[in-house]
Scaffold this motif. Structure first.
Motif, mmCIF file in Angstrom:
data_model
loop_
_atom_site.group_PDB
_atom_site.id
_atom_site.type_symbol
_atom_site.label_atom_id
_atom_site.label_comp_id
_atom_site.label_asym_id
_atom_site.label_seq_id
_atom_site.Cartn_x
_atom_site.Cartn_y
_atom_site.Cartn_z
ATOM 1 N N CYS A 1 0.875 -1.178 0.000
ATOM 2 C CA CYS A 1 0.000 0.000 0.000
ATOM 3 C C CYS A 1 0.909 1.223 0.000
ATOM 4 N N ALA A 2 1.046 1.868 -1.169
ATOM 5 C CA ALA A 2 2.086 2.890 -1.343
ATOM 6 C C ALA A 2 1.520 4.182 -1.898
ATOM 7 N N SER A 3 2.289 5.258 -1.717
ATOM 8 C CA SER A 3 2.014 6.548 -2.319
ATOM 9 C C SER A 3 0.656 7.085 -1.867
ATOM 10 N N ALA A 4 -0.297 7.248 -2.798
ATOM 11 C CA ALA A 4 -1.612 7.744 -2.410
ATOM 12 C C ALA A 4 -2.291 6.828 -1.407
ATOM 13 N N CYS A 5 -1.940 5.556 -1.412
ATOM 14 C CA CYS A 5 -2.482 4.613 -0.435
ATOM 15 C C CYS A 5 -1.913 4.908 0.953
ATOM 16 N N ASP A 6 -0.614 5.212 1.026
ATOM 17 C CA ASP A 6 -0.028 5.717 2.277
ATOM 18 C C ASP A 6 -0.791 6.943 2.751
ATOM 19 N N ASP A 7 -1.034 7.851 1.809
ATOM 20 C CA ASP A 7 -1.702 9.120 2.094
ATOM 21 C C ASP A 7 -3.089 8.876 2.697
ATOM 22 N N PHE A 8 -3.879 8.021 2.055
ATOM 23 C CA PHE A 8 -5.232 7.717 2.538
ATOM 24 C C PHE A 8 -5.173 7.092 3.930
ATOM 25 N N SER A 9 -4.288 6.128 4.110
ATOM 26 C CA SER A 9 -4.198 5.423 5.390
ATOM 27 C C SER A 9 -3.792 6.369 6.514
ATOM 28 N N ALA A 10 -2.846 7.284 6.231
ATOM 29 C CA ALA A 10 -2.414 8.246 7.237
ATOM 30 C C ALA A 10 -3.556 9.183 7.620
ATOM 31 N N ALA A 11 -4.371 9.563 6.633
ATOM 32 C CA ALA A 11 -5.503 10.449 6.916
ATOM 33 C C ALA A 11 -6.558 9.740 7.769
ATOM 34 N N VAL A 12 -6.804 8.465 7.486
ATOM 35 C CA VAL A 12 -7.765 7.701 8.283
ATOM 36 C C VAL A 12 -7.289 7.588 9.726
ATOM 37 N N LYS A 13 -6.022 7.223 9.905
ATOM 38 C CA LYS A 13 -5.495 7.029 11.258
ATOM 39 C C LYS A 13 -5.351 8.359 11.984
ATOM 40 N N GLY A 14 -4.800 9.365 11.301
ATOM 41 C CA GLY A 14 -4.536 10.638 11.945
ATOM 42 C C GLY A 14 -5.786 11.389 12.344
ATOM 43 N N ASN A 15 -6.886 11.180 11.623
ATOM 44 C CA ASN A 15 -8.135 11.870 11.923
ATOM 45 C C ASN A 15 -9.139 10.999 12.663
ATOM 46 N N GLY A 16 -8.725 9.779 13.014
ATOM 47 C CA GLY A 16 -9.616 8.892 13.750
ATOM 48 C C GLY A 16 -10.848 8.488 12.969
ATOM 49 N N LEU A 17 -10.685 8.302 11.652
ATOM 50 C CA LEU A 17 -11.844 7.995 10.808
ATOM 51 C C LEU A 17 -12.158 6.512 10.741
ATOM 52 N N GLY A 18 -11.241 5.666 11.207
ATOM 53 C CA GLY A 18 -11.472 4.241 11.122
ATOM 54 C C GLY A 18 -10.340 3.466 11.764
ATOM 55 N N THR A 19 -10.354 2.165 11.549
ATOM 56 C CA THR A 19 -9.375 1.240 12.135
ATOM 57 C C THR A 19 -8.557 0.614 11.026
ATOM 58 N N LEU A 20 -7.240 0.552 11.211
ATOM 59 C CA LEU A 20 -6.341 -0.060 10.226
ATOM 60 C C LEU A 20 -5.970 -1.467 10.674
ATOM 61 N N VAL A 21 -6.103 -2.413 9.736
ATOM 62 C CA VAL A 21 -5.833 -3.823 10.006
ATOM 63 C C VAL A 21 -4.907 -4.357 8.930
ATOM 64 N N GLY A 22 -3.949 -5.186 9.307
ATOM 65 C CA GLY A 22 -3.045 -5.806 8.336
ATOM 66 C C GLY A 22 -1.608 -5.606 8.752
ATOM 67 N N THR A 23 -0.829 -4.927 7.912
ATOM 68 C CA THR A 23 0.551 -4.594 8.237
ATOM 69 C C THR A 23 0.825 -3.152 7.850
ATOM 70 N N ARG A 24 1.911 -2.614 8.364
ATOM 71 C CA ARG A 24 2.311 -1.227 8.104
ATOM 72 C C ARG A 24 2.379 -0.964 6.601
ATOM 73 N N THR A 25 1.983 0.237 6.187
ATOM 74 C CA THR A 25 2.021 0.592 4.767
ATOM 75 C C THR A 25 3.460 0.769 4.288
ATOM 76 N N ALA A 26 3.624 1.008 2.987
ATOM 77 C CA ALA A 26 4.957 1.010 2.375
ATOM 78 C C ALA A 26 5.831 2.168 2.828
ATOM 79 N N GLY A 27 5.236 3.327 3.078
ATOM 80 C CA GLY A 27 6.063 4.504 3.356
ATOM 81 C C GLY A 27 6.783 4.978 2.113
ATOM 82 N N ALA A 28 6.131 4.863 0.967
ATOM 83 C CA ALA A 28 6.699 5.329 -0.307
ATOM 84 C C ALA A 28 5.881 6.520 -0.773
ATOM 85 N N VAL A 29 6.022 7.649 -0.081
ATOM 86 C CA VAL A 29 5.164 8.805 -0.339
ATOM 87 C C VAL A 29 5.970 10.082 -0.117
ATOM 88 N N SER A 30 7.113 10.174 -0.803
ATOM 89 C CA SER A 30 7.987 11.336 -0.627
ATOM 90 C C SER A 30 7.284 12.625 -1.033
#
Length: 446
Positions: free
Chosen positions: A355-384
């Motif tokens: 889950c990279a780039s815009a997917c990192d972006d979406f996941s960070a927004a969900v977690k940072g704003n408390g919009l939902g729960t993340l399940v699985g493994t850490r995202t790629a961190g490929a979002v320079s």
């Protein structure tokens, strides 16, 4: 990484560019600099020349995020290292070719560098451009040489996903074993009975794991058009076999959103990428306003930031989703698209290291704003940062980020990724038997 997979990831991971503020290219000494790539490259461009390398050099200094503050000597060092290495590999090293003394003045240093190269070797110059951009160590900076599609359609072996994916490259922290996650139907690999979950023990006789580390060197073994010899272990039976797979026709279906109803009534939606129109496709699936949504972003290589903010608008309004920050000046906030009607659904997001780039972006927004729960493994961190394309005179394109991405709390996501709330990795045996630990965990949370 399998070449067909790498090509797909490269397109999506570099595509996070739609709404990024970027600086305009400036003219450079000795002629026009690079130009924004607003149209396809010419059909028959000239070969790569010293002037092409000059364009690339000044293009990075003028348009890359930190280009104006860079030490230009570092760029030329990376270029010369790649240039000479290419010559050596081909047995064409030149006596007397050496790096000139550099001063840090980008114009005079280029003049000295060009004089040392002379006429230049086209293949080595191409390698120099690639090496110079790679020296930026930026996961959204690329040098791409477009090639026309092969006659008769695309070819490959058909393995388009492996477990060690981290955005567009292998994850250096990936845990063995290395196993196949996706095979294209009807491809040479599928015809050889290669299945998701099959553990790759060796590639062309080279072990895929050294100690407890995935062997990064096997990436190069897929770089030629030669047949690939795979030693595979099937986790359901323990059987090990060796198959040789030749390239052949493959069929790639356009990315599409799929959905199904889970036990208990939650709606499962799989989003393979944030391509144009993806958000509206997901929103259309959610028109019944389900009580809970399990959004599967595993393997999502990214795409457009506009699609990210639009889809987030279905779950929250008035939220900052991320920031795009220039080298100097104020960061620009990205916000939820509040024109999208709120669903009021509970959200669980499935993520993984692909889950990279815009997917990192979406996941960070969900977690940072408390919009939902993340399940699985850490995202790629490929979002320079979102990249923009610049055309060079040989028809190649540089993808260069002009800003840096920060999460909704101005935190750095790049190279780190977004941690999950509940760890639920997919194993080879899970894939081979059709189990899904991410969905299973989501059901327990619901």
């Amino acid at each position: 990484m399998i070449r067909t997979f790498c090509a797909a990831v490269l397109v999506t991971a570099c595509a996070m560019s739609a709404s990024a503020p970027t600086s305009q290219p400036v003219s450079t000494p000795g002629g026009a600099g690079c130009a924004p790539a607003t149209a396809p490259p010419p059909q028959s461009p000239p070969p790569t020349s010293v002037n092409t390398l000059r364009q690339a050099y000044f293009c990075v200094l003028d348009n890359y995020y930190s280009g104006p503050a860079m030490d230009s000597r570092a760029l030329l060092k990376s270029a010369m290292a790649a240039y000479t290495q290419d010559l050596i590999r081909r047995g064409a090293d030149r006596p007397g070719l050496r790096m000139p003394a550099l001063t840090g003045n980008r114009d005079t240093d280029w003049a000295a560098f060009a004089e040392a190269l002379g006429d230049g070797d086209p293949a080595a110059l191409r390698a120099a451009i690639t090496g110079m951009v790679a020296g930026l160590q930026d996961n959204h900076a690329r040098s791409i040489r477009p090639t026309p599609p092969p006659e008769g359609g695309p070819v490959g072996i058909g393995i388009v996903g492996v477990s060690a994916e981290q955005g567009p490259r292998f994850d250096p922290a990936a845990r063995p074993p290395l196993f196949i996650t996706r095979v294209l139907p009807g491809s040479p690999a599928a015809k050889a009975d290669v299945r998701p979950g099959d553990i790759m023990v060796k590639v062309n006789g080279v072990p895929t794991v050294i100690g407890d580390t995935v062997n990064q060197g096997i990436v190069d073994l897929f770089a030629s058009d030669d047949p690939v010899r795979l030693t595979l272990k099937r986790p359901t039976t323990g059987r090990t076999r060796t198959v040789e797979i030749k390239q052949g026709p493959i069929t790639r279906q356009p990315p599409a959103v799929t959905s199904k109803t889970l036990p208990g009534g939650a709606l499962y939606v799989r989003l393979p990428g944030f391509y144009e129109g993806a958000a509206d496709q997901v929103i259309a699936k959610l028109q019944g306003k389900p009580e809970a949504v399990v959004l599967d972003l595993r393997g999502n290589g990214g795409g457009s930031p506009r699609e990210v903010t639009r889809l987030l608008g279905a779950f929250a309004h008035g939220k900052v989703t991320s920031y795009f920050c220039p080298l100097k000046g104020d960061c620009v906030p990205n916000r939820t698209d509040d024109s999208v009607p709120l669903l009021g659904s509970r959200l669980i997001v499935l993520t993984d290291r692909a889950c990279a780039s815009a997917c990192d972006d979406f996941s960070a927004a969900v977690k940072g704003n408390g919009l939902g729960t993340l399940v699985g493994t850490r995202t790629a961190g490929a979002v320079s940062g979102p990249g923009k394309g610049y055309l060079l005179d040989d028809g190649s394109v540089l993808i260069l980020p002009g800003v840096r991405h920060l999460g909704p709390s101005r935190e750095i996501i790049d190279t780190i990724g977004v941690p999950v709330d509940h760890y639920a990795p997919m194993t080879a045996l899970d894939l081979a038997t059709g189990r899904d630990p991410g969905v299973a965990k989501a059901l327990t949370l619901l």
